[in-house]
Design a protein around this motif. Structure first.
Motif, short mmCIF file in Angstrom:
data_model
loop_
_atom_site.label_atom_id
_atom_site.label_comp_id
_atom_site.label_asym_id
_atom_site.label_seq_id
_atom_site.Cartn_x
_atom_site.Cartn_y
_atom_site.Cartn_z
N PHE A 212 121.46 -30.81 -32.95
CA PHE A 212 120.20 -30.81 -33.67
C PHE A 212 119.50 -32.15 -33.41
CE2 PHE A 212 120.52 -27.05 -36.37
CZ PHE A 212 121.85 -26.72 -36.15
N ARG A 213 118.21 -32.18 -33.66
CA ARG A 213 117.48 -33.44 -33.54
C ARG A 213 116.45 -33.54 -34.65
NH1 ARG A 213 114.21 -32.07 -27.91
NH2 ARG A 213 112.70 -30.57 -28.79
N GLN A 214 116.12 -34.79 -34.95
CA GLN A 214 115.13 -35.02 -35.98
C GLN A 214 114.23 -36.17 -35.55
OE1 GLN A 214 116.69 -35.62 -39.95
NE2 GLN A 214 114.75 -34.97 -40.86
N TYR B 41 119.65 -37.45 -32.52
CA TYR B 41 120.38 -36.24 -32.18
C TYR B 41 121.71 -36.22 -32.91
CZ TYR B 41 117.08 -34.88 -28.56
OH TYR B 41 115.95 -34.45 -27.90
N TYR B 42 122.00 -35.08 -33.51
CA TYR B 42 123.22 -34.90 -34.27
C TYR B 42 124.04 -33.74 -33.69
CZ TYR B 42 120.61 -37.45 -37.90
OH TYR B 42 119.88 -38.37 -38.60
N GLY C 185 114.06 -38.56 -30.71
CA GLY C 185 114.55 -38.32 -32.05
C GLY C 185 115.99 -38.74 -32.19
N LYS D 166 109.52 -35.40 -39.25
CA LYS D 166 109.68 -33.97 -38.96
C LYS D 166 111.02 -33.47 -39.50
CE LYS D 166 106.74 -33.68 -34.87
NZ LYS D 166 106.63 -33.16 -33.49
N GLU D 167 111.11 -32.16 -39.64
CA GLU D 167 112.36 -31.56 -40.09
C GLU D 167 113.38 -31.54 -38.95
OE1 GLU D 167 110.68 -28.47 -43.51
OE2 GLU D 167 111.79 -27.73 -41.77
N ARG D 168 114.64 -31.49 -39.35
CA ARG D 168 115.68 -31.37 -38.35
C ARG D 168 115.59 -30.00 -37.69
NH1 ARG D 168 121.52 -33.59 -40.03
NH2 ARG D 168 120.08 -35.27 -40.61
N GLU D 169 115.71 -29.97 -36.36
CA GLU D 169 115.59 -28.70 -35.65
C GLU D 169 116.78 -28.47 -34.74
OE1 GLU D 169 112.31 -28.46 -32.94
OE2 GLU D 169 112.73 -30.42 -32.03
#
Length: 123
Positions: free
Chosen positions: A34-36, A90-91, A88, A40-43
């Motif tokens: 995921f990235r944020q 990244y998770y 962003g 912005k919201e996490r996507e």
């Protein structure tokens, strides 16, 4: 319990490449990236199931590749042709049960998260 540790972020110019890694301890069924971006919201970016099934956000299809090396307990995200909008934190994240594939990119189903790694793409 599952522990996730990301690495590999950094700064790169547009068109460049980066590979993110996530070392995993513990049993998982589904893993995702995921990235944020700021404000912005996490996507969801990409996900991979233990059965090899993968899923990608439309914005990264053809540019990013998610993979796993089970021998090394490591999840990867190869990012090519990077764009400034890829910037962003990244998770990596993990799920320990089997969701329907329509949920692979939903952050709410992931119960385990890494600390995140910053990716900055300059134009």
């Amino acid at each position: 319990q599952v522990q996730l540790v990301e690495s590999g972020g950094g700064s790169v110019q547009a068109g460049g490449s980066l590979r993110l890694s996530c070392v995993v301890s513990g049993y998982t069924v589904l893993m995702g990236w995921f990235r944020q971006a700021p404000g912005k919201e996490r996507e969801g970016v990409a996900a991979i199931h233990n059965n090899g099934d993968t899923k990608y956000a439309d914005s990264v299809k053809g540019r990013f590749t998610v993979s796993k090396d089970n021998a090394k307990n490591t999840l990867y995200l190869q990012m090519n042709s990077l764009k400034p909008e890829d910037t962003g934190v990244y998770y990596c994240a993990a799920v320990r049960w089997t969701p329907g594939s329509s949920l692979y990119m939903e952050a709410r189903i992931y119960g385990y998260w890494g600390q995140g790694t910053q990716v900055t793409v300059s134009s």
